[in-house]
Design an enzyme around this catalytic site. Structure first.
Site, PDB file in Angstrom:
ATOM      1  N   GLY A  39       0.579  -1.256  -0.019  1.00  0.00           N
ATOM      2  CA  GLY A  39       0.110  -0.077  -0.066  1.00  0.00           C
ATOM      3  C   GLY A  39       1.126   1.291   0.009  1.00  0.00           C
ATOM      4  N   CYS A 248     -27.870  -8.561 -16.562  1.00  0.00           N
ATOM      5  CA  CYS A 248     -27.193  -8.266 -17.841  1.00  0.00           C
ATOM      6  C   CYS A 248     -28.262  -8.520 -19.022  1.00  0.00           C
ATOM      7  CB  CYS A 248     -26.021  -8.981 -17.926  1.00  0.00           C
ATOM      8  SG  CYS A 248     -25.228  -8.833 -19.702  1.00  0.00           S
ATOM      9  N   CYS A 251     -26.456 -11.784 -21.018  1.00  0.00           N
ATOM     10  CA  CYS A 251     -26.178 -12.745 -20.474  1.00  0.00           C
ATOM     11  C   CYS A 251     -26.561 -13.278 -19.315  1.00  0.00           C
ATOM     12  CB  CYS A 251     -24.694 -12.845 -20.335  1.00  0.00           C
ATOM     13  SG  CYS A 251     -23.961 -12.025 -18.938  1.00  0.00           S
ATOM     14  N   CYS A 273     -23.160  -6.344 -19.140  1.00  0.00           N
ATOM     15  CA  CYS A 273     -21.773  -6.641 -18.398  1.00  0.00           C
ATOM     16  C   CYS A 273     -20.742  -5.477 -18.727  1.00  0.00           C
ATOM     17  CB  CYS A 273     -21.328  -7.975 -18.745  1.00  0.00           C
ATOM     18  SG  CYS A 273     -22.337  -9.192 -17.937  1.00  0.00           S
ATOM     19  N   CYS A 279     -18.848 -11.718 -20.233  1.00  0.00           N
ATOM     20  CA  CYS A 279     -20.166 -11.769 -20.738  1.00  0.00           C
ATOM     21  C   CYS A 279     -20.320 -12.585 -22.023  1.00  0.00           C
ATOM     22  CB  CYS A 279     -20.444 -10.382 -21.196  1.00  0.00           C
ATOM     23  SG  CYS A 279     -22.499 -10.129 -21.570  1.00  0.00           S
TER      24      CYS A 279
END
Lengths: 358, 197
Positions: A39, A248, A251, A273, A279
């Site tokens: 980090g 979606c 899909c 998506c 997808c």
């Protein structure tokens, strides 16, 4: 070193993956320190790359430093494999490193990403490289680098909590929806790059190695595999991700991040998506959303279609990869709207976001 | 001038450096897991092939390098490293970005090496310890480890666990360790917690 000399005609050749070896060593040393201090933003001597700042110069340098001849590279831009930024960077490494490329998140060993984490769970042999515009999470709260450096040294992150608190005071909830700050391994507060906060839970305990490169700001940072990554929040306002009211349209996936696609100027819209590979994979497996059409018609198109969301053959023929996203693919800045609600159709009287609920 | 035979460096510098770096990167990313190094180097004794590969992959004119007395006592080692990397070899441990330690049992205290500063914890030393074998007997926890993992290497300083505990307590300051030998490299970054197994 890796020049491929060919007879009399001088051919333009590059060192493997474009960068010279000394530059790669410098970046590699920065990556090792970034991994050792999760980090923390390690300064590095970012080079000029043959692309403008904001187009992923940091990610490209990190990728070039880790890439080997046996790697399989995937590049995504906001989840899509076929947008300008992704195509250009993939082509860059095909040309300068001659590595294999893929659009499949399963096959890739190195995935360079702009502002999304793939929906397909990553594995422990993968490296996810993020393109980062502004690596400093405190930058818009404290513009001086000398001061933000002190704040990180002292782990003094009160400012960030004040910012989130002001969100609550003003909007009733934490209104930060992308580049949502996280605390890594209990110490450093880090900007996860402008991924939607929907993706934040995937940062936590991820089996893959996550590397972040900011070219203009000259910083590299990292999250090792299996590292605790906590999105900042309050006890009475716990961190929550966006939810979508519908699956979606192509899909029928639920629990994934969706892009809003404007279909006409009468308020027609669809949600698909953001992750095109995910997808396509679902559609190939036979999943069909309500706007996918009959089987075989809206077949997934892994190649960029020249129609690209023009809807020349009727709106239902929209390829999942041509999403007609309103923002340009390369404007890699912090201001890029990444939520469906901000992608409203300005020409529509019903521009109010309807697909997303808190 | 008499002819000096210099041991060869990497056969393919670009790809050998990349492969060695990747081993070091995964080693620090997944503490305790030994990543194989196949460099094919034959450096002058007492430098071992794995440690030599790490130095050749990571060091150059920007990285002051410190050698422990065992290595400093063999001038061929310094010649080899200087020739292949261009790294300045320093006498003061604190000035080094990388330190090569052939005899970990007698090594200096971790505090004698650069620890970084609170503002720049990355300005710290990476210690490359030559080991003969990877064994067991320690338990590691921390970033990069799914739960906990068993680890061990020999030889190590007798007070290794206490040293690593002090190193961890100073986080984000501290040194990072790469243990090189027996065909591989293992990483112990400053973020790791080392306990008795």
């Amino acid at each position: 070193m890796n020049a491929h000399a060919t007879g009399a005609m001088p051919e333009i050749t590059y060192n493997f993956a474009y960068l010279d070896e000394q530059t790669k060593r410098m970046i590699r040393r920065a990556i090792l320190k970034a991994i050792a201090v999760p980090g923390y933003q390690v300064p590095f001597a970012a080079r000029e790359m043959p692309m403008p700042y904001g187009w992923g110069t940091g990610g490209v340098q990190v990728t070039a430093a880790v890439l080997g001849p046996d790697d399989v590279l995937k590049v995504i831009d906001q989840g899509a494999d076929d947008t300008t930024n992704a195509v250009a960077i993939r082509g860059f490494f095909e040309k300068t490193a001659r590595v294999a490329t893929t659009t499949s998140a399963r096959e890739a060993t190195v995935i360079q990403t702009r502002h999304r984490i793939p929906e397909t769970p990553l594995t422990e042999n993968q490296i996810l490289v993020y393109q980062v515009p502004i690596p400093e999470p405190l930058r818009f709260l404290e513009p001086r680098e000398t001061e933000t450096r002190q704040l990180h040294a002292l782990a003094e992150y009160g400012l960030m909590h004040v910012k989130l608190y002001e969100d609550i005071a003003r909007h009733g909830h934490i209104a930060t929806t992308y580049a949502y700050p996280v605390e890594v391994a209990g110490r450093y507060v880090m900007d996860p790059s402008p991924i939607p906060k929907f993706d934040n839970p995937k940062l936590d305990d991820c089996p893959a190695l996550q590397l972040f490169g900011a070219g203009r700001e000259k910083r590299i940072y990292a999250i090792p595999p299996f590292t605790r990554v906590r999105s900042l929040d309050f006890e009475d306002h716990p961190f929550r991700v966006q939810r979508f009211a519908q699956p979606c349209a192509l899909c029928a996936a639920t629990g994934v991040y969706l892009d809003e696609v404007i279909l006409d100027d009468k308020g027609g819209r669809m949600f698909v998506c953001s992750d095109t590979d995910y997808c396509n994979e679902r559609q190939e497996a036979g999943h069909r959303g309500e706007m996918a059409g009959e089987a075989g018609r809206a077949s997934p198109s892994p190649q960029p279609s020249p129609l690209r969301g023009e809807g020349a053959d009727g709106a239902l023929n929209l390829s999942p990869t041509g999403k007609g996203r309103p923002e340009g693919p390369g404007e890699g800045t912090w201001g890029v709207p990444t939520t469906p609600s901000s992608a409203g159709d300005p020409g529509s009287a019903r521009a109010a976001p309807s697909g997303m609920t808190k | 001038m008499s002819q000096i035979l210099m041991a060869a460096g990497f056969a393919d510098p670009v790809f050998d450096q990349q492969a060695t770096f990747r081993a070091a990167m995964w080693a620090l990313s997944r503490p305790g897991r030994v990543e194989p190094i196949r460099a094919g180097l034959a450096p002058p004794a007492p430098l071992n092939a794995e440690a030599a590969a790490l130095v050749l992959a990571l060091c150059d004119y920007e990285t002051p390098l410190w050698l422990d007395p065992a290595l400093a006592g063999a001038p061929a080692v310094a010649d080899f490293l200087r020739f292949h990397t261009g790294a300045p070899i320093v006498a003061e441990a604190r000035e080094a970005r990388f330190a090569l330690i052939a005899e970990p049992v007698d090594m200096l205290d971790f505090y004698d090496f650069a620890q970084g500063s609170p503002e720049f914890p990355d300005a710290s030393a990476t210690l490359i310890l030559q080991v003969d074998a990877f064994t067991a007997g320690l338990v590691l926890e921390g970033p990069g480890i799914n739960g906990r993992t068993a680890f061990g290497a020999a030889p190590l300083p007798a007070d290794f666990i206490e040293r690593m505990a002090a190193n961890r307590a100073g986080f984000p300051l501290g040194v990072d360790l790469l243990l090189a030998g027996a065909g591989g490299v293992a990483g112990l970054p400053r973020s790791v917690t080392v306990k008795e197994g």
